[in-house]
Design an enzyme around this catalytic site. Structure first.
Site, PDB file in Angstrom:
ATOM      1  N   HIS A 142      -4.602  -3.114  -0.109  1.00 29.29           N
ATOM      2  CA  HIS A 142      -5.961  -2.740   0.291  1.00 29.29           C
ATOM      3  C   HIS A 142      -6.540  -1.811  -0.765  1.00 29.29           C
ATOM      4  O   HIS A 142      -6.026  -0.717  -0.979  1.00 29.29           O
ATOM      5  CB  HIS A 142      -5.890  -2.034   1.649  1.00 29.29           C
ATOM      6  N   HIS A 165      -0.915  -6.319  11.340  1.00 35.49           N
ATOM      7  CA  HIS A 165      -1.223  -4.927  11.684  1.00 35.49           C
ATOM      8  C   HIS A 165      -0.249  -4.425  12.743  1.00 35.49           C
ATOM      9  O   HIS A 165      -0.227  -4.909  13.865  1.00 35.49           O
ATOM     10  CB  HIS A 165      -2.650  -4.703  12.176  1.00 35.49           C
ATOM     11  N   GLY A 214       3.404  -4.398   6.180  1.00 36.90           N
ATOM     12  CA  GLY A 214       3.638  -3.393   5.154  1.00 36.90           C
ATOM     13  C   GLY A 214       4.443  -2.201   5.609  1.00 36.90           C
ATOM     14  O   GLY A 214       5.579  -2.011   5.199  1.00 36.90           O
ATOM     15  N   HIS A 215       3.866  -1.366   6.478  1.00 37.54           N
ATOM     16  CA  HIS A 215       4.469  -0.065   6.780  1.00 37.54           C
ATOM     17  C   HIS A 215       5.912  -0.167   7.251  1.00 37.54           C
ATOM     18  O   HIS A 215       6.782   0.585   6.786  1.00 37.54           O
ATOM     19  CB  HIS A 215       3.636   0.679   7.826  1.00 37.54           C
ATOM     20  N   GLU A 270      -7.224  -6.792   0.375  1.00 37.86           N
ATOM     21  CA  GLU A 270      -8.087  -6.370   1.470  1.00 37.86           C
ATOM     22  C   GLU A 270      -9.124  -5.390   0.934  1.00 37.86           C
ATOM     23  O   GLU A 270      -8.801  -4.518   0.128  1.00 37.86           O
ATOM     24  CB  GLU A 270      -7.259  -5.693   2.561  1.00 37.86           C
ATOM     25  N   ASP A 278       0.819  -1.220   0.000  1.00 34.51           N
ATOM     26  CA  ASP A 278       0.000   0.000   0.000  1.00 34.51           C
ATOM     27  C   ASP A 278       0.849   1.265   0.000  1.00 34.51           C
ATOM     28  O   ASP A 278       0.555   2.234  -0.711  1.00 34.51           O
ATOM     29  CB  ASP A 278      -0.909   0.041   1.232  1.00 34.51           C
ATOM     30  N   HIS A 279       1.894   1.271   0.823  1.00 34.03           N
ATOM     31  CA  HIS A 279       2.621   2.529   1.017  1.00 34.03           C
ATOM     32  C   HIS A 279       3.642   2.811  -0.084  1.00 34.03           C
ATOM     33  O   HIS A 279       4.200   3.915  -0.120  1.00 34.03           O
ATOM     34  CB  HIS A 279       3.226   2.575   2.415  1.00 34.03           C
TER      35      HIS A 279
END
Length: 267
Positions: free
Chosen positions: A44, A219, A241-242, A71, A10-11
């Site tokens: 996501h 998460h 992810g992050h 997601e 995502d990022h």
């Protein structure tokens, strides 16, 4: 190492959207992740399309050498779009437009009928279904009842407690006041939260009375806190992810993924 790593990209798209141009391309990250030993790509597709776009989804599904886990919220248009593309897995998550990131697990009870119908749609399309849930036993029972094939346990509370206990976060303007416990109390809370996750993973994968669910987790996991979660034997996959993307700014994406895989092996 038997536990799998799903890299959330995502990022990569967030960085692209910061300048509203074409780079960095999330698709390029897919191939780097494969070379680094990742087992899956996760992203996501949000209702507001704040990072991943529909065009990204299609290109990645068509081109990725790795399985794709998408997601999404219980949004009819998004569900129809994804069912047409047939990724390997779709994980249903809660979503609020005002949130920075997903803040908790699905409220299965209040969305029971919608979730049931959506899972049937996934099954008819040959898509593996997963529910992103808080580590609560009642959510495991409901996921089984609904016919989900897997659950992903929300590790955000554990991650936030670890940040407040073992990083400088508590002394910054980003401090999480709801987790500002005295040292002994916060360590006890970390232990309880880990035990909740472990017990839910065990319950999800048990064969008592009904078929087992696959159990994943994710998460807020980072290089410092991932080891304890990765050691829970019933958890077969972590989606992260992050922290990987943040480290990649300094060491490169391939090295960041390799380092995460190494951290997952640490007890």
């Amino acid at each position: 190492m038997s536990i799998r790593l799903g890299v959330n990209i995502d990022h990569i798209a967030t960085l692209r959207e910061a300048r509203a141009i074409y780079e960095p391309d999330p698709l390029e990250a897919v191939f780097i992740a494969k070379n680094a030993g990742a087992h899956q790509i996760t992203f996501h597709l949000r209702e507001d399309r704040r990072h991943i776009h529909d065009s990204d989804v299609k290109r990645i599904i068509q081109s990725s050498p790795l399985p794709i886990n998408i997601e999404c919220a219980l949004d009819e248009k998004i569900i129809d779009y994804l069912c047409g593309l047939k990724p390997q897995r779709i994980t249903l998550v809660p979503e609020k437009r005002e949130e920075i990131t997903t803040e908790g697990g699905l409220d299965i009870e209040s969305r029971y009928d919608s979730i049931r119908d959506t899972l049937k749609a996934f099954e008819s399309c040959g898509i593996v279904s997963a529910l992103f849930i808080d580590p609560k036993k009642e959510s495991i029972f409901l996921a089984r009842e609904l016919g989900a094939q897997a659950v992903e346990l929300h590790t955000g509370r554990y991650a936030n407690l670890m940040l407040m206990a073992y990083s400088n976060l508590s002394r910054t303007h980003r401090a999480l006041e709801e987790f500002a416990f005295p040292t002994q109390e916060i360590n006890e809370e970390i232990s309880r939260t880990l035990d909740d996750i472990a017990q839910c993973a065990k319950l999800a994968t048990s064969t008592i009375d009904t078929r087992p669910l696959e159990c994943f987790a994710g998460h807020g996991l980072n290089y410092q806190n991932v080891g304890a979660i990765a050691q829970i034997p019933q958890i077969s996959e972590l989606n992260i992810g992050h922290s990987i993307i943040a480290r990649s700014v300094f060491v490169g994406l391939e090295r960041a993924i390799i380092q995460m895989r190494e951290a997952m092996c640490q007890k």
